[in-house]
Design an enzyme around this catalytic site. Structure first.
Site, mmCIF file in Angstrom:
data_model
loop_
_atom_site.group_PDB
_atom_site.id
_atom_site.type_symbol
_atom_site.label_atom_id
_atom_site.label_comp_id
_atom_site.label_asym_id
_atom_site.label_seq_id
_atom_site.Cartn_x
_atom_site.Cartn_y
_atom_site.Cartn_z
ATOM 1 N N THR A 1 4.413 -7.858 1.532
ATOM 2 C CA THR A 1 3.664 -6.909 0.696
ATOM 3 C C THR A 1 3.809 -7.294 -0.757
ATOM 4 O O THR A 1 4.834 -7.836 -1.156
ATOM 5 C CB THR A 1 4.160 -5.449 0.863
ATOM 6 O OG1 THR A 1 3.804 -4.988 2.156
ATOM 7 C CG2 THR A 1 3.564 -4.488 -0.159
ATOM 8 N N ARG B 1 -2.509 -0.625 13.518
ATOM 9 C CA ARG B 1 -1.305 -0.015 12.918
ATOM 10 C C ARG B 1 -1.480 0.085 11.391
ATOM 11 O O ARG B 1 -1.934 -0.837 10.746
ATOM 12 C CB ARG B 1 -0.085 -0.872 13.256
ATOM 13 C CG ARG B 1 1.221 -0.393 12.603
ATOM 14 C CD ARG B 1 1.524 -1.184 11.362
ATOM 15 N NE ARG B 1 2.847 -0.891 10.799
ATOM 16 C CZ ARG B 1 3.251 -1.272 9.603
ATOM 17 N NH1 ARG B 1 2.455 -1.969 8.834
ATOM 18 N NH2 ARG B 1 4.446 -0.974 9.153
ATOM 19 N N VAL B 2 -1.106 1.210 10.835
ATOM 20 C CA VAL B 2 -1.167 1.388 9.387
ATOM 21 C C VAL B 2 0.240 1.672 8.879
ATOM 22 O O VAL B 2 0.935 2.540 9.404
ATOM 23 C CB VAL B 2 -2.104 2.561 9.006
ATOM 24 C CG1 VAL B 2 -2.115 2.762 7.495
ATOM 25 C CG2 VAL B 2 -3.520 2.302 9.519
ATOM 26 N N GLY B 3 0.660 0.917 7.874
ATOM 27 C CA GLY B 3 1.988 1.117 7.294
ATOM 28 C C GLY B 3 1.943 2.048 6.098
ATOM 29 O O GLY B 3 0.992 2.823 5.925
ATOM 30 N N ASP B 4 2.958 1.958 5.262
ATOM 31 C CA ASP B 4 3.053 2.863 4.109
ATOM 32 C C ASP B 4 2.207 2.413 2.923
ATOM 33 O O ASP B 4 1.876 3.223 2.062
ATOM 34 C CB ASP B 4 4.516 2.939 3.650
ATOM 35 C CG ASP B 4 5.031 1.571 3.211
ATOM 36 O OD1 ASP B 4 4.907 0.610 3.999
ATOM 37 O OD2 ASP B 4 5.539 1.456 2.081
ATOM 38 N N THR C 1 7.947 -1.720 -0.847
ATOM 39 C CA THR C 1 7.816 -2.754 0.172
ATOM 40 C C THR C 1 8.961 -2.618 1.161
ATOM 41 O O THR C 1 10.113 -2.410 0.773
ATOM 42 C CB THR C 1 7.823 -4.169 -0.430
ATOM 43 O OG1 THR C 1 7.903 -5.119 0.667
ATOM 44 C CG2 THR C 1 8.988 -4.414 -1.363
ATOM 45 N N GLY C 2 8.642 -2.688 2.436
ATOM 46 C CA GLY C 2 9.676 -2.555 3.456
ATOM 47 C C GLY C 2 9.074 -2.086 4.758
ATOM 48 O O GLY C 2 7.846 -2.110 4.932
ATOM 49 N N GLY D 1 7.393 -0.070 6.966
ATOM 50 C CA GLY D 1 6.507 1.039 6.653
ATOM 51 C C GLY D 1 6.724 2.309 7.453
ATOM 52 O O GLY D 1 6.536 3.413 6.933
HETATM 53 N N1 ASP Z 1 5.401 -1.920 3.857
HETATM 54 C C1 ASP Z 1 4.569 -2.845 4.567
HETATM 55 C C2 ASP Z 1 4.125 -2.240 5.856
HETATM 56 O O1 ASP Z 1 4.909 -1.585 6.515
HETATM 57 C C3 ASP Z 1 5.255 -4.124 4.876
HETATM 58 C C4 ASP Z 1 6.199 -4.594 3.838
HETATM 59 O O2 ASP Z 1 6.224 -4.129 2.735
HETATM 60 O O3 ASP Z 1 6.959 -5.509 4.135
HETATM 61 O O4 ASP Z 1 3.010 -2.459 6.242
#
Ligand code: ASP
Length: 301
Positions: A169, A197-200, A220-221, A223
């Site tokens: 991200t 799939r939808v993340g944060d 970032t992380g 989600g």
């Molecule tokens: N946050 C993003 C998601 O979950 C991925 C990431 O930041 O590594 O889609």
């Protein structure tokens, strides 16, 4: 007084993968993004333009998990998400599940600026992009050989310790000379995710938030955890209602709540006075900033 920070994803970067060449390329990419944003801020431009410009530089750089070079879903397709928010009027735009839009953050901006909506998904978002005159790209435009290898490794249970690009991200936060805050985030999501799939990252309040009375945040992380911890808004609330400083608020969420839940990752935050915080609880987070005194720094681990 202007300040800007960017991130290029958080995760567990195995030392063997972090060759001096790779490290130098990451730092150069982060610096290019910072400079693109800084040019706008120095000319007195709005923080919203600065964060979009910074994120677009990272979207176009195949090293980062956004735009070209995005991670690949389990079905072999890249699906992209992005969002942005401006702190003066709390306007926001978000897009999810894009397969043919070259700059997801550019489309999120159009959703905010010219549609009556905040979030558009999938086919409806793609159709809106066409209506706005954006040239579609084939999905293979996003796919790189490295991400194909990573997908194969992620799908192969015997690969065991494969970790590096499960996360990624890119994002940017900025404060401009007028005192306006803005945040932007763009991603391919997580390697081998289920399609749909939808993340944060496209979720306002989770991956992105900005409000002039407190801060701008891009996350970032992992989600699934960031959505449940409403990470970006939680940080804002700690500043707004609990009187925490930018650094305290970011640490409480990243090293406290999120870590207790098992959520790995980090955030970049800029406060209304230009204070920056870039905490992460993962092994590394690609990050960079130019503070209110004009000092540029980048970091990886
Ligand atoms: N946050 C993003 C998601 O979950 C991925 C990431 O930041 O590594 O889609």
């Amino acid at each position: 007084m202007p300040a800007i920070a960017v991130h290029g994803g958080a995760g567990d970067i195995p030392p063997a993968e972090l060759t001096p060449e790779r490290e130098a390329a990451y730092r150069t990419g982060l610096e290019q993004a910072l400079r693109a944003g800084q040019r706008i801020l120095e000319a007195g431009g709005p923080s919203l333009d600065a964060v979009v410009a910074a994120v677009q530089v990272l979207e176009d750089n195949p090293l980062f998990n956004a735009g070209r070079g995005a991670v690949i879903a389990a079905n072999g397709i890249c699906e992209l998400d992005a969002s942005l928010m401006e702190g003066r009027d709390l306007r926001a735009g978000a897009v999810t599940g894009l397969r043919h839009v070259k700059s997801p953050i550019g489309l999120a901006r159009l959703v905010m600026d010219v549609s009556p909506h905040v979030m558009l998904s999938g086919q409806g978002a793609e159709e809106f992009a066409l209506e706005q005159g954006l040239e579609p790209v084939a999905n293979r435009y996003f796919v790189t050989e490295r991400r194909q290898r990573e997908l194969a490794a992620a799908l192969d249970a015997s690969a065991g310790s494969f970790r590096e690009s499960l996360m990624g991200t890119v994002g940017a936060v900025a404060l401009d000379a007028a005192g306006d805050l803005a945040a932007a985030t763009s991603t391919g999501g997580m390697t081998a995710k289920r399609w749909g799939r939808v993340g944060d990252s496209p979720v306002i309040g989770a991956g992105t938030y900005a409000a002039n009375d407190c801060c701008a945040v891009s996350a970032t992380g992992h989600g699934e955890y960031f959505i449940r911890a409403t990470v970006a808004h939680e940080i804002a609330s700690l500043i707004r209602y609990a009187g925490k400083s930018v650094r305290e608020a970011a640490d409480i969420v990243v090293h406290g709540q999120l870590q207790q839940m098992g959520g790995e990752g980090g955030v970049i935050v800029v406060g209304r006075d230009g204070t920056l915080a870039l905490p992460f609880n993962s092994r590394g987070m690609l990050r960079g900033s130019i503070d209110a005194q004009g000092r540029m720094t980048t970091g990886i681990l």
